[in-house]
Scaffold this motif. Structure first.
Motif, PDB file in Angstrom:
ATOM      1  N   UNK A 142      -2.053   3.786  -7.932  1.00  0.00           N
ATOM      2  CA  UNK A 142      -1.966   4.677  -8.677  1.00  0.00           C
ATOM      3  C   UNK A 142      -2.551   5.875  -9.493  1.00  0.00           C
ATOM      4  N   UNK A 143      -2.996   4.898 -10.225  1.00  0.00           N
ATOM      5  CA  UNK A 143      -3.970   5.675 -11.500  1.00  0.00           C
ATOM      6  C   UNK A 143      -5.163   7.121 -10.902  1.00  0.00           C
ATOM      7  N   UNK A 144      -5.599   6.474  -9.527  1.00  0.00           N
ATOM      8  CA  UNK A 144      -6.463   7.436  -9.124  1.00  0.00           C
ATOM      9  C   UNK A 144      -5.569   8.945  -8.604  1.00  0.00           C
ATOM     10  N   UNK A 145      -4.483   8.438  -8.265  1.00  0.00           N
ATOM     11  CA  UNK A 145      -4.255   9.518  -7.682  1.00  0.00           C
ATOM     12  C   UNK A 145      -3.883  10.895  -9.153  1.00  0.00           C
ATOM     13  N   UNK A 189      -3.132  15.247 -12.390  1.00  0.00           N
ATOM     14  CA  UNK A 189      -3.508  16.066 -13.523  1.00  0.00           C
ATOM     15  C   UNK A 189      -4.637  17.087 -13.570  1.00  0.00           C
ATOM     16  N   UNK A 190      -6.096  16.693 -12.544  1.00  0.00           N
ATOM     17  CA  UNK A 190      -6.994  16.949 -12.444  1.00  0.00           C
ATOM     18  C   UNK A 190      -7.270  18.908 -11.819  1.00  0.00           C
ATOM     19  N   UNK A 191      -6.007  18.719 -10.768  1.00  0.00           N
ATOM     20  CA  UNK A 191      -4.969  19.989 -10.070  1.00  0.00           C
ATOM     21  C   UNK A 191      -4.425  20.521 -10.473  1.00  0.00           C
ATOM     22  N   UNK A 192      -3.326  20.536 -11.730  1.00  0.00           N
ATOM     23  CA  UNK A 192      -2.737  21.146 -12.086  1.00  0.00           C
ATOM     24  C   UNK A 192      -4.247  21.795 -13.293  1.00  0.00           C
ATOM     25  N   UNK A 193      -5.120  21.520 -13.997  1.00  0.00           N
ATOM     26  CA  UNK A 193      -5.385  21.908 -14.668  1.00  0.00           C
ATOM     27  C   UNK A 193      -6.702  22.768 -14.378  1.00  0.00           C
ATOM     28  N   UNK A 243       0.857  -1.600   0.484  1.00  0.00           N
ATOM     29  CA  UNK A 243       0.140  -0.348  -0.126  1.00  0.00           C
ATOM     30  C   UNK A 243       1.250   0.775   0.083  1.00  0.00           C
ATOM     31  N   UNK A 244       0.323   2.109   0.078  1.00  0.00           N
ATOM     32  CA  UNK A 244       0.924   3.241  -0.162  1.00  0.00           C
ATOM     33  C   UNK A 244       1.479   4.145  -1.579  1.00  0.00           C
ATOM     34  N   UNK A 245       1.189   5.388  -1.700  1.00  0.00           N
ATOM     35  CA  UNK A 245       1.897   5.487  -3.416  1.00  0.00           C
ATOM     36  C   UNK A 245       3.713   5.664  -3.310  1.00  0.00           C
ATOM     37  N   UNK A 246       4.419   5.227  -2.050  1.00  0.00           N
ATOM     38  CA  UNK A 246       5.870   5.902  -2.730  1.00  0.00           C
ATOM     39  C   UNK A 246       6.009   6.556  -3.234  1.00  0.00           C
ATOM     40  N   UNK A 247       7.254   6.060  -4.282  1.00  0.00           N
ATOM     41  CA  UNK A 247       7.486   7.420  -4.495  1.00  0.00           C
ATOM     42  C   UNK A 247       6.955   7.627  -5.782  1.00  0.00           C
ATOM     43  N   UNK A 248       5.640   7.701  -6.158  1.00  0.00           N
ATOM     44  CA  UNK A 248       4.557   8.600  -6.857  1.00  0.00           C
ATOM     45  C   UNK A 248       4.741   9.733  -7.320  1.00  0.00           C
ATOM     46  N   UNK A 249       4.413  10.144  -5.936  1.00  0.00           N
ATOM     47  CA  UNK A 249       3.616  11.780  -5.414  1.00  0.00           C
ATOM     48  C   UNK A 249       5.069  12.739  -5.801  1.00  0.00           C
ATOM     49  N   UNK A 250       6.022  12.750  -5.762  1.00  0.00           N
ATOM     50  CA  UNK A 250       7.482  13.265  -5.128  1.00  0.00           C
ATOM     51  C   UNK A 250       7.695  13.192  -6.834  1.00  0.00           C
ATOM     52  N   UNK A 251       7.659  11.739  -7.989  1.00  0.00           N
ATOM     53  CA  UNK A 251       8.155  11.647  -9.493  1.00  0.00           C
ATOM     54  C   UNK A 251       7.377  12.713  -9.866  1.00  0.00           C
ATOM     55  N   UNK A 252       5.199  12.820  -9.511  1.00  0.00           N
ATOM     56  CA  UNK A 252       5.008  13.400 -10.212  1.00  0.00           C
ATOM     57  C   UNK A 252       5.357  15.576 -10.714  1.00  0.00           C
ATOM     58  N   UNK A 253       5.709  15.406  -9.465  1.00  0.00           N
ATOM     59  CA  UNK A 253       5.754  16.881  -8.631  1.00  0.00           C
ATOM     60  C   UNK A 253       7.327  17.179  -9.366  1.00  0.00           C
TER      61      UNK A 253
END
Length: 458
Positions: free
Chosen positions: A364-367, A372-376, A311-321
């Motif tokens: 991962x998909x939902x996050x 991207x919605x937040x960026x928009x 569980x957990x998003x791991x490195x995904x949030x930091x990678x997308x940022x």
């Protein structure tokens, strides 16, 4: 005699009634009433005709204006009618459905042809980063662009994947001598990463032709060396530097792939701490489009992806940022939501028996979609001239989930891979999102230019 020279029906009848009125004293009121009604009808008909003509002229003028806008788009954008481009812009990669194992685009969105796909990607410099699913997608996309017959692209080349190693490549890769280009591969976490052929080929046999008439690899190599050639003489000046920059902008057709199995691998490639930012600088130097296709291995090989739990998003949030902050007007970054594996590595079984893996990939998909919605939303609220992230999402995971489990899965050659039908879905979604982004960016830049012109006039 009068009627013989009469060319207008209304006028003819009017004359007859006038004669009758003169010759007959009775029914005068009735004849006068008929004449009045005819005059009113004639006036209404004239007004309607004039209105119709004006409407047609206005419609034609509007269509001509729309077509002028379409014609002004970059030439690699397919020349669809304005209403089709508007539909592409108003839909996205989350709107696809299935008919059997064939994808169905949103209503009004065309299926992009091999010719349109080739034309588009020959005008970009592309780096595809990711895991083994990325390698499969890379092979499929490259096979489409390199097809000998664009009206008859065979299955065999779409299924084939050739691994090319940096130290075992042909003369053209090793001839790219810029420090940034070498550092791009040297900075990878693996000593000898898989990489692409440096440039797309067009055609077949020994007559691979680029759009300028030379082989694509030779053309790309030549322009790359010219663009990066060091000018150490005392005669070097700003003009030479400007010419070199222009040469870099004109060089098109690079199509490379590097292996980044996990999100932390992609993140590391974009970090300044990675050998002083050599990889990041090389990416910015060589490419204008980076496509990230990682994620599925986070669940099936947790050790390699530095994960202790499911569980957990791991490195995904930091990678997308980090990807968002690294994007720019000159570097577009595309992120694909991951698909779903059939099980863990060396434990081949139905994903139904590993709901933790499926749940992780759904997270991962939902996050990512929310990111991207937040960026928009932020862009809509931002100042018109504020910097905008040049980042695009391809929502592959949501759509391919319907062909990922049990008997419905479009199976590939590995528990993490998909068959051709699912890979062609990704190609279509990618084209959809890239064309959409091109339209939006063009319209934004045009609006900025108009606003700037108005400010100058004031």
């Amino acid at each position: 005699m009068v009627l013989a020279n009469c060319s207008n029906r209304t006028i003819c009848i009017f004359i007859i009634l006038m004669v009758m009125l003169v010759q007959s004293g009775y029914q005068t009121n009735r004849i006068m009433r008929i004449m009045a009604e005819m005059m009113q009808e004639s006036s209404f008909s004239t007004t309607t005709t004039t209105s119709t003509v004006k409407g047609a002229v206005q419609l034609q003028h509007q269509q001509e204006q729309q077509q002028q806008v379409v014609n002004a788009y970059p030439p690699h954008i397919p020349s669809f009618p304005p209403d089709i481009l508007e539909i592409i812009k108003s839909t996205n990669s989350s709107d696809y459905t299935w008919l059997g194992n064939h994808f169905v685009p949103p209503p009004g969105v065309p299926v992009f042809t091999p010719s349109q796909i080739r034309t588009y990607f020959l005008q970009r410099n592309i780096l595809m980063m990711g895991d083994s699913t990325n390698r499969r997608l890379f092979g499929t996309l490259r096979a489409i662009v390199n097809a000998e017959d664009l009206d008859d692209v065979k299955v065999a080349p779409l299924e084939e994947i050739k691994r090319r190693r940096r130290l075992q490549d042909d003369q053209h890769l090793t001839s790219l001598t810029s420090a940034a280009s070498v550092a791009k591969f040297e900075a990878m976490s693996k000593g000898v990463p898989d990489c692409g052929p440096r440039a797309l080929k067009v055609g077949g046999g020994s007559s691979y032709q680029n759009i300028i008439g030379s082989t694509a690899e030779e053309y790309a190599a030549l322009n790359h060396v010219n663009a990066h050639s060091n000018v150490d003489t005392a005669s070097s000046n700003q003009t030479t530097s400007t010419q070199r920059d222009e040469a870099k902008k004109q060089r098109k057709g690079f199509f490379d792939m590097v292996v980044d199995f996990c999100y932390h691998n992609v993140l590391w490639d974009f970090m300044v701490e990675n050998k002083g930012g050599q990889m990041l600088n090389a990416i910015k130097e060589d490419y204008d489009l980076v496509i990230v296709n990682s994620g599925i291995w986070e669940g099936i090989n947790m050790g390699a992806c530095r994960r202790d739990v499911n569980s957990g998003l791991g490195h995904l949030p930091m990678m997308l940022d980090t990807l968002r902050d690294s994007s720019s007007k000159d570097l577009q970054i595309v992120f694909r939501t991951p698909g779903f594996a059939l099980g863990r590595l060396n434990q081949i079984m139905s994903a139904d028996y590993h709901p933790d893996i499926a749940n992780l990939l759904w997270n991962f998909t939902n996050y990512s979609k929310q990111f991207f919605h937040n960026i928009s939303m932020t862009q809509k609220k931002a100042n018109f001239g504020a910097p905008r992230p040049n980042m695009t999402i391809v929502d592959y995971g949501t759509i391919v989930s319907k062909r990922s489990f049990g008997e419905d899965r479009i199976k590939g050659d590995h528990i993490a891979h998909y068959g051709l039908g699912a890979r062609l879905l990704w190609v279509q979604q990618l084209m959809h999102e890239l064309i959409k982004a091109e339209i939006e960016n063009y319209e934004l830049e045009k609006a900025k230019a108009v606003l700037s012109s108005g400010d100058n006039d004031a």
